[in-house]
Every structure is written in C-alpha cells, then in structure tokens.
Design a protein around this motif. Sequence first.
Motif, PDB file in Angstrom:
ATOM      1  N   THR A 150       0.815  -1.223   0.000  1.00 60.84           N
ATOM      2  CA  THR A 150       0.000   0.000   0.000  1.00 60.84           C
ATOM      3  C   THR A 150       0.851   1.278   0.000  1.00 60.84           C
ATOM      4  N   PRO A 151       0.260   2.386  -0.457  1.00 57.72           N
ATOM      5  CA  PRO A 151       0.967   3.669  -0.517  1.00 57.72           C
ATOM      6  C   PRO A 151       0.745   4.482   0.764  1.00 57.72           C
ATOM      7  N   TRP A 152       1.403   5.649   0.824  1.00 58.16           N
ATOM      8  CA  TRP A 152       1.373   6.476   2.027  1.00 58.16           C
ATOM      9  C   TRP A 152       0.221   7.474   2.031  1.00 58.16           C
ATOM     10  N   ASN A 153      -0.454   7.664   0.888  1.00 61.01           N
ATOM     11  CA  ASN A 153      -1.366   8.821   0.837  1.00 61.01           C
ATOM     12  C   ASN A 153      -2.656   8.607   1.617  1.00 61.01           C
ATOM     13  N   PHE A 154      -3.085   7.341   1.747  1.00 60.41           N
ATOM     14  CA  PHE A 154      -4.202   7.004   2.644  1.00 60.41           C
ATOM     15  C   PHE A 154      -3.719   5.829   3.503  1.00 60.41           C
ATOM     16  N   ALA A 157      -6.955   3.759   4.837  1.00 62.32           N
ATOM     17  CA  ALA A 157      -7.975   3.275   3.903  1.00 62.32           C
ATOM     18  C   ALA A 157      -7.415   2.303   2.872  1.00 62.32           C
ATOM     19  N   MET A 158      -6.166   2.524   2.444  1.00 63.44           N
ATOM     20  CA  MET A 158      -5.628   1.619   1.426  1.00 63.44           C
ATOM     21  C   MET A 158      -5.390   0.228   2.005  1.00 63.44           C
ATOM     22  N   ILE A 159      -5.260   0.153   3.340  1.00 65.64           N
ATOM     23  CA  ILE A 159      -5.098  -1.159   3.978  1.00 65.64           C
ATOM     24  C   ILE A 159      -6.459  -1.808   4.234  1.00 65.64           C
ATOM     25  N   SER A 209      13.283  -1.357   2.081  1.00 68.60           N
ATOM     26  CA  SER A 209      13.622  -2.059   0.844  1.00 68.60           C
ATOM     27  C   SER A 209      12.406  -2.837   0.354  1.00 68.60           C
ATOM     28  N   ALA A 210      11.494  -2.094  -0.255  1.00 73.03           N
ATOM     29  CA  ALA A 210      10.232  -2.691  -0.695  1.00 73.03           C
ATOM     30  C   ALA A 210      10.470  -3.844  -1.653  1.00 73.03           C
ATOM     31  N   ALA A 211      11.431  -3.666  -2.550  1.00 74.29           N
ATOM     32  CA  ALA A 211      11.661  -4.698  -3.573  1.00 74.29           C
ATOM     33  C   ALA A 211      12.101  -6.012  -2.922  1.00 74.29           C
ATOM     34  N   THR A 212      12.854  -5.919  -1.798  1.00 78.95           N
ATOM     35  CA  THR A 212      13.315  -7.143  -1.131  1.00 78.95           C
ATOM     36  C   THR A 212      12.139  -7.900  -0.529  1.00 78.95           C
ATOM     37  N   VAL A 213      11.312  -7.177   0.238  1.00 73.23           N
ATOM     38  CA  VAL A 213      10.203  -7.845   0.942  1.00 73.23           C
ATOM     39  C   VAL A 213       9.151  -8.345  -0.056  1.00 73.23           C
ATOM     40  N   VAL A 214       8.749  -7.479  -0.973  1.00 78.46           N
ATOM     41  CA  VAL A 214       7.693  -7.885  -1.909  1.00 78.46           C
ATOM     42  C   VAL A 214       8.229  -8.947  -2.877  1.00 78.46           C
ATOM     43  N   GLY A 215       9.510  -8.808  -3.244  1.00 77.78           N
ATOM     44  CA  GLY A 215      10.125  -9.821  -4.105  1.00 77.78           C
ATOM     45  C   GLY A 215      10.118 -11.194  -3.436  1.00 77.78           C
ATOM     46  N   THR A 229      -1.524  -1.216  -4.362  1.00 79.29           N
ATOM     47  CA  THR A 229      -1.952   0.149  -4.684  1.00 79.29           C
ATOM     48  C   THR A 229      -0.715   1.023  -4.680  1.00 79.29           C
ATOM     49  N   GLY A 230      -0.540   1.750  -5.779  1.00 81.19           N
ATOM     50  CA  GLY A 230       0.629   2.621  -5.868  1.00 81.19           C
ATOM     51  C   GLY A 230       0.754   3.149  -7.278  1.00 81.19           C
ATOM     52  N   SER A 231       1.970   3.490  -7.639  1.00 89.94           N
ATOM     53  CA  SER A 231       2.180   4.142  -8.931  1.00 89.94           C
ATOM     54  C   SER A 231       2.160   3.119 -10.070  1.00 89.94           C
ATOM     55  N   THR A 232       1.866   3.596 -11.259  1.00 89.34           N
ATOM     56  CA  THR A 232       1.832   2.711 -12.427  1.00 89.34           C
ATOM     57  C   THR A 232       3.200   2.087 -12.724  1.00 89.34           C
ATOM     58  N   ARG A 237       6.109  -3.192 -12.813  1.00 95.37           N
ATOM     59  CA  ARG A 237       7.217  -4.087 -12.424  1.00 95.37           C
ATOM     60  C   ARG A 237       6.699  -5.285 -11.642  1.00 95.37           C
ATOM     61  N   LEU A 238       5.755  -5.031 -10.730  1.00101.32           N
ATOM     62  CA  LEU A 238       5.243  -6.130  -9.907  1.00101.32           C
ATOM     63  C   LEU A 238       4.433  -7.119 -10.747  1.00101.32           C
ATOM     64  N   LEU A 239       3.718  -6.613 -11.754  1.00100.59           N
ATOM     65  CA  LEU A 239       2.991  -7.532 -12.640  1.00100.59           C
ATOM     66  C   LEU A 239       3.962  -8.470 -13.339  1.00100.59           C
ATOM     67  N   GLU A 380       0.813  14.639 -16.828  1.00107.23           N
ATOM     68  CA  GLU A 380       1.376  13.785 -15.770  1.00107.23           C
ATOM     69  C   GLU A 380       0.590  13.938 -14.471  1.00107.23           C
ATOM     70  N   GLU A 381       0.673  12.905 -13.620  1.00107.72           N
ATOM     71  CA  GLU A 381      -0.025  12.947 -12.335  1.00107.72           C
ATOM     72  C   GLU A 381       0.713  13.949 -11.436  1.00107.72           C
ATOM     73  N   ILE A 382       0.009  15.008 -10.981  1.00108.82           N
ATOM     74  CA  ILE A 382       0.662  16.085 -10.218  1.00108.82           C
ATOM     75  C   ILE A 382       0.922  15.646  -8.770  1.00108.82           C
ATOM     76  N   PRO A 446     -17.702  -0.156  -6.669  1.00105.84           N
ATOM     77  CA  PRO A 446     -16.406  -0.644  -7.174  1.00105.84           C
ATOM     78  C   PRO A 446     -15.442   0.488  -7.513  1.00105.84           C
ATOM     79  N   PHE A 447     -14.281   0.444  -6.877  1.00108.45           N
ATOM     80  CA  PHE A 447     -13.234   1.458  -7.054  1.00108.45           C
ATOM     81  C   PHE A 447     -12.127   0.853  -7.895  1.00108.45           C
ATOM     82  N   GLY A 448     -11.749   1.537  -8.974  1.00112.11           N
ATOM     83  CA  GLY A 448     -10.646   1.037  -9.780  1.00112.11           C
ATOM     84  C   GLY A 448     -10.598   1.714 -11.119  1.00112.11           C
TER      85      GLY A 448
HETATM   86  P1  NAD Z   1       4.723   3.859  -5.073  1.00112.08           P
HETATM   87  O1  NAD Z   1       4.360   3.039  -6.258  1.00112.08           O
HETATM   88  O2  NAD Z   1       6.040   4.513  -5.044  1.00112.08           O
HETATM   89  O3  NAD Z   1       4.652   2.959  -3.743  1.00112.08           O
HETATM   90  C1  NAD Z   1       3.530   2.182  -3.422  1.00112.08           C
HETATM   91  C2  NAD Z   1       3.977   1.002  -2.594  1.00112.08           C
HETATM   92  O4  NAD Z   1       4.842   0.177  -3.373  1.00112.08           O
HETATM   93  C3  NAD Z   1       4.760   1.387  -1.344  1.00112.08           C
HETATM   94  O5  NAD Z   1       4.444   0.497  -0.316  1.00112.08           O
HETATM   95  C4  NAD Z   1       6.196   1.198  -1.798  1.00112.08           C
HETATM   96  O6  NAD Z   1       7.079   0.969  -0.735  1.00112.08           O
HETATM   97  C5  NAD Z   1       6.063  -0.007  -2.689  1.00112.08           C
HETATM   98  N1  NAD Z   1       7.124  -0.156  -3.672  1.00112.08           N
HETATM   99  C6  NAD Z   1       7.848   0.822  -4.262  1.00112.08           C
HETATM  100  N2  NAD Z   1       8.751   0.283  -5.106  1.00112.08           N
HETATM  101  C7  NAD Z   1       8.604  -1.057  -5.052  1.00112.08           C
HETATM  102  C8  NAD Z   1       9.236  -2.164  -5.696  1.00112.08           C
HETATM  103  N3  NAD Z   1      10.227  -1.997  -6.570  1.00112.08           N
HETATM  104  N4  NAD Z   1       8.820  -3.408  -5.403  1.00112.08           N
HETATM  105  C9  NAD Z   1       7.831  -3.589  -4.525  1.00112.08           C
HETATM  106  N5  NAD Z   1       7.173  -2.595  -3.890  1.00112.08           N
HETATM  107  C10 NAD Z   1       7.556  -1.338  -4.151  1.00112.08           C
HETATM  108  O7  NAD Z   1       3.533   4.901  -4.886  1.00112.08           O
HETATM  109  P2  NAD Z   1       3.384   6.016  -3.750  1.00112.08           P
HETATM  110  O8  NAD Z   1       4.260   7.156  -4.106  1.00112.08           O
HETATM  111  O9  NAD Z   1       3.485   5.431  -2.409  1.00112.08           O
HETATM  112  O10 NAD Z   1       1.844   6.414  -3.965  1.00112.08           O
HETATM  113  C11 NAD Z   1       1.453   7.293  -4.941  1.00112.08           C
HETATM  114  C12 NAD Z   1       0.906   6.554  -6.164  1.00112.08           C
HETATM  115  O11 NAD Z   1      -0.105   5.655  -5.769  1.00112.08           O
HETATM  116  C13 NAD Z   1       0.245   7.502  -7.148  1.00112.08           C
HETATM  117  O12 NAD Z   1       0.592   7.148  -8.449  1.00112.08           O
HETATM  118  C14 NAD Z   1      -1.234   7.263  -6.903  1.00112.08           C
HETATM  119  O13 NAD Z   1      -2.056   7.580  -7.996  1.00112.08           O
HETATM  120  C15 NAD Z   1      -1.256   5.820  -6.591  1.00112.08           C
HETATM  121  N6  NAD Z   1      -2.469   5.486  -5.846  1.00112.08           N
HETATM  122  C16 NAD Z   1      -3.431   4.768  -6.483  1.00112.08           C
HETATM  123  C17 NAD Z   1      -4.603   4.465  -5.826  1.00112.08           C
HETATM  124  C18 NAD Z   1      -5.675   3.678  -6.522  1.00112.08           C
HETATM  125  O14 NAD Z   1      -6.565   3.193  -5.829  1.00112.08           O
HETATM  126  N7  NAD Z   1      -5.656   3.514  -7.828  1.00112.08           N
HETATM  127  C19 NAD Z   1      -4.795   4.889  -4.508  1.00112.08           C
HETATM  128  C20 NAD Z   1      -3.800   5.627  -3.883  1.00112.08           C
HETATM  129  C21 NAD Z   1      -2.625   5.910  -4.561  1.00112.08           C
END
Ligand code: NAD
Length: 478
Positions: A150-154, A157-159, A209-215, A229-232, A237-239, A380-382, A446-448
């Motif tokens: 999950t990301p830091w912005n929520f 809620a993201m959890i 080290s997100a890549a280590t744990v998630v990897g 939930t996070g950036s595209t 990469r995770l896909l 771009e996403e601001i 449905p959110f997505g």
């Molecule tokens: P991010 O992609 O940098 O990080 C998200 C999560 O992925 C964090 O837990 C991070 O530690 C982890 N992560 C980062 N690199 C990784 C890697 N190589 N391997 C495994 N895990 C990795 O995103 P962010 O900056 O935390 O959040 C902002 C982004 O999230 C924005 O693009 C925003 O639009 C998106 N977002 C999407 C939703 C949605 O529901 N679609 C909701 C909230 C945020």
Amino acid sequence: MTSIIASPADLLARLLPAHPGGGLRVTDPATGQVVATVLDGGTADATAAVDAAARAFPAWAATPARHRSDVLLRAYQLMTERSADLAELICLENGKSRADALAEVGYAADFFRWSAEEAVRSDGDFTPTPTGGARAIVTTRPVGVSALVTPWNFPAAMITRKAGPALAAGCTVVIKPASETPLTAYALARILTEAGLPPEAVTVVPTSSAATVVGAWLRDARVRKLSFTGSTPVGRRLLAQAAERVVNTSMELGGNAPFVVAADADLDAAVAGAMIAKFRNGGQACTAANRFYVHAEVIGEFTERFGAATAALTVGPAASGAQIGPLISARAVEGVDALVQDALARGARISHRAPAPEGDCYYPPTVLRDVPPDADVVTEEIFGPVAPIVAWQTEDELLIMLNGTELGLAAYVFSADLRWALKLAEATEAGMVGVNRGVVSDAAYPFGGVKQSGIGREGGRDGLRAYQETQYLSVDWR
Ligand code: NAD
C-alpha cells in the motif's frame, strides 16, 4: 473529536501493538522530526510473515462466514471508537489536515463494515447441466495467503480496502505499508487482533527495501495473491514479477483525472466540487482532479471563483487546524514545482495562489491559467495542490483531450444537462465518473481504473471476489 495529544509516545502507546523495533525512521512531514523507529524488514521478516499467514490460513478459511463478519464488524467499531486517535496518528506520519485524517478514518472503517456485511453473502450456484444427466455446483473458496502492498497517501484506507475483503473471504494477509506510514498499519493490525482475528492472520512488515520484501513474497509459493496500490511504474514491475508464478493480482495504480465544466454547469456546485476533487489530501490522491477542462464561455468566471476559493485556503501543520498540510516529502514538493515551472515556461500563468508557510514540505495551492493542453502538468499525475485550467469549445476536441492518456481512474463532469453529462461520462475512458460530484469514493461501490490505472476493483460487490477463486463441481446425477 479533536483530542490534542500530549506527545507522540502517549499516542503510540495507546494505538500500537508490541512490535519489533528497528532502523526504519518515521518522520512527521510538518516538522521533519523523527517520531518513531520501527522494524526495517528484510527477507527473513518477509518469510516469517508468510510462515504465520500460511499456518493461520486453514483454520481462518474454515471459520463460518458469520464469525469472520463479526470480527470485521468489531474492528469497524474499534476504529470508530478510536477515530480521533487514529486521525492524530495519520496526521503525525502523513501530514494531512486533521479534517482529511478524520474523513479518512471514517472511509477506512467503512471497508471493515462493508466487508463484514459482504462476508456472509458469498455467491454460488446449483444447476442442471444444459446437456442433462449431471448437476453443476459453482462455489467459491478463499484464494489463500494474500500480500497487500500500500501507498502512504491514505495510510488507513488503502489497507482496510484490501484487508477487509481478504479476511472476509477467509484469506490471511501479510502487509507491506509504505515506508513513510507504517504506524497506522500497526494500529490497524492491533485493532483486528483485538477484534478477534488470530494474530498470525495479519502481519505488518515495514521496510526501506520494498523490492526485497515484496520480491520475497512473490517468489514464495505459499503467497497466492498480490493486491497492490501505488504508482503505475511500480505496478508494471510487480505484474512482471507476479507473472513468474502466475500470482493472482489486483492493481490500483496512478490516475490523471479530468474535471469537466460545461457552459451550463451550476458554477457554485462546480467550484465546490473542484475544491474537494482537487484539494482533498492536498491533492495527493489517485482520484484527485489533475486537469480542468472548462468551457470557453464560463472559463473566466469559473477561474475567478475557483481561484478565490483556492487563495483562501489555509496551509500549515495539522495541529494548527489548517485545511491543507505539507506534502509527504521535500522531494514531492520538487516534483510538483518542476511541473509548474515547465507550464510557466510554456506560457501558463499563475492565476491564484494561497500563502504557504516556510518549510521544505509545503507547496502553495495554485491555480494555473492559459495552460497548453500538452503541458506536463496536464499529462502527468501532479499529486499536489495545483490546478491547471484548459479551455474547451467542442465536444469532439474535449473527448480527444479526456481520453488522450494511458491512465483512466476517475473523471468528473459538471453540467445542468444530465443527459449530456451521462453521455460524456459513458464516452470517457475511466473506471469511475463523478457527475456533478467531486467525490466518488464509497466502500459500497467498485473502485478502480481502466487502461494503465489498474486491474480489478476494490469495494462494492467486486471487493470480496478479488480474494476468492471460483470452483465448479460437475456431479453425476443419474
Ligand atoms: P509507489 O508506487 O512509489 O509505492 C507504493 C507502494 O509500493 C509502497 O508500499 C512502496 O514501498 C512499494 N514499492 C515501491 N517500489 C517497489 C518495488 N520496486 N517493489 C515492490 N514494492 C515497491 O507509490 P506512492 O508514491 O506510495 O503512492 C502514490 C501513487 O499511488 C500515485 O501514483 C497514486 O495515484 C497511486 N495510488 C493509487 C490508488 C488507486 O486506488 N488507484 C490509490 C492511492 C494511490
């Protein structure tokens, strides 16, 4: 509701479970001060979390759905009782305003309540087969140990949007919160176990080290699901990594939401909608209005009214009661400013701006006019409090601008002509469209996103399905 905390230590003692210490520092973006240090997880912690989740899975999956529902409902109640404290915790590690933090706690808790309600409504089917002679049973089963990233912005809620339906379905979970906001994740894990969840069914693994744990999780054969939930770019990469073991994935990725104002729109409603769609969370939301397309006939008046409301926003630390807090980091501020400077160099002008305090993490809420439609700040996403306004005249040119992006999460349309607004909404490539509304998020729906904004949906009826596999039994009925 707005309890003032004596010190972070009191707050942390009230909310957090006993958790392993370590070298990951959590800072308050408003002050830059370190407020806690937590585990900086590595491969061994990742594996230990899966060991626990895998041990807990068979028993949790076998509990009656009503039991899982009751646990989640108690978790909802505990979140609600602790909402003021949880909001303080979110302010502390994320920096958002107190009003935004309280709103997040309510929204986040709703995913536990909704998941509790959905837990007992699992789908199934029993039918005679079309060819006769057999009967078919179609049922569901939990997908298994689920990794939630999950990301830091929520931070809450993201959890809950993931853990709620996962636990409702009978899955056990391992959670990697954003390194910036692990404290809220720990507080939620404590709430779940206090509510009756076996402790091994939820483990939080913060890490730098997100890549280590998630990897490690993606390589572990016991992990059957990744919900991210996070950036595209990170999602992509995770896909690719998930493909190695064909792991079931849900992806909630970046957005670039357009906000359309038609010539006939109620401008009071449009400005109110724009304020919330743009400035909720200081613009750090995936659903945040990223680009404003305002009909040429009303662009002057809309810009004046929206600009005046923006210039009146108060910016400062959550404790001051300000409406907009700091951004998550100094780096985030640099990124937002680079987009603004690029737009200014290309002919855009600052129309209105609110004052912001000194400090590395503050960015003044800003409305930009005369923005070229292909400026980076539009494409771009601001992820910050900046609103670029672009004029439109014909529906055809509007649609080209709306859909000319690889992202398709949220969109907003304001018009007095509901028929036109719905037609435009249906033609917009987005997973969610607010019509005369500046907020779409609701646990019941449905959110997505579509295109590169993601795969799958959270919340609504789809939320639980993301954590279930369908099984079909063909039964000889002679
Ligand atoms: P991010 O992609 O940098 O990080 C998200 C999560 O992925 C964090 O837990 C991070 O530690 C982890 N992560 C980062 N690199 C990784 C890697 N190589 N391997 C495994 N895990 C990795 O995103 P962010 O900056 O935390 O959040 C902002 C982004 O999230 C924005 O693009 C925003 O639009 C998106 N977002 C999407 C939703 C949605 O529901 N679609 C909701 C909230 C945020």
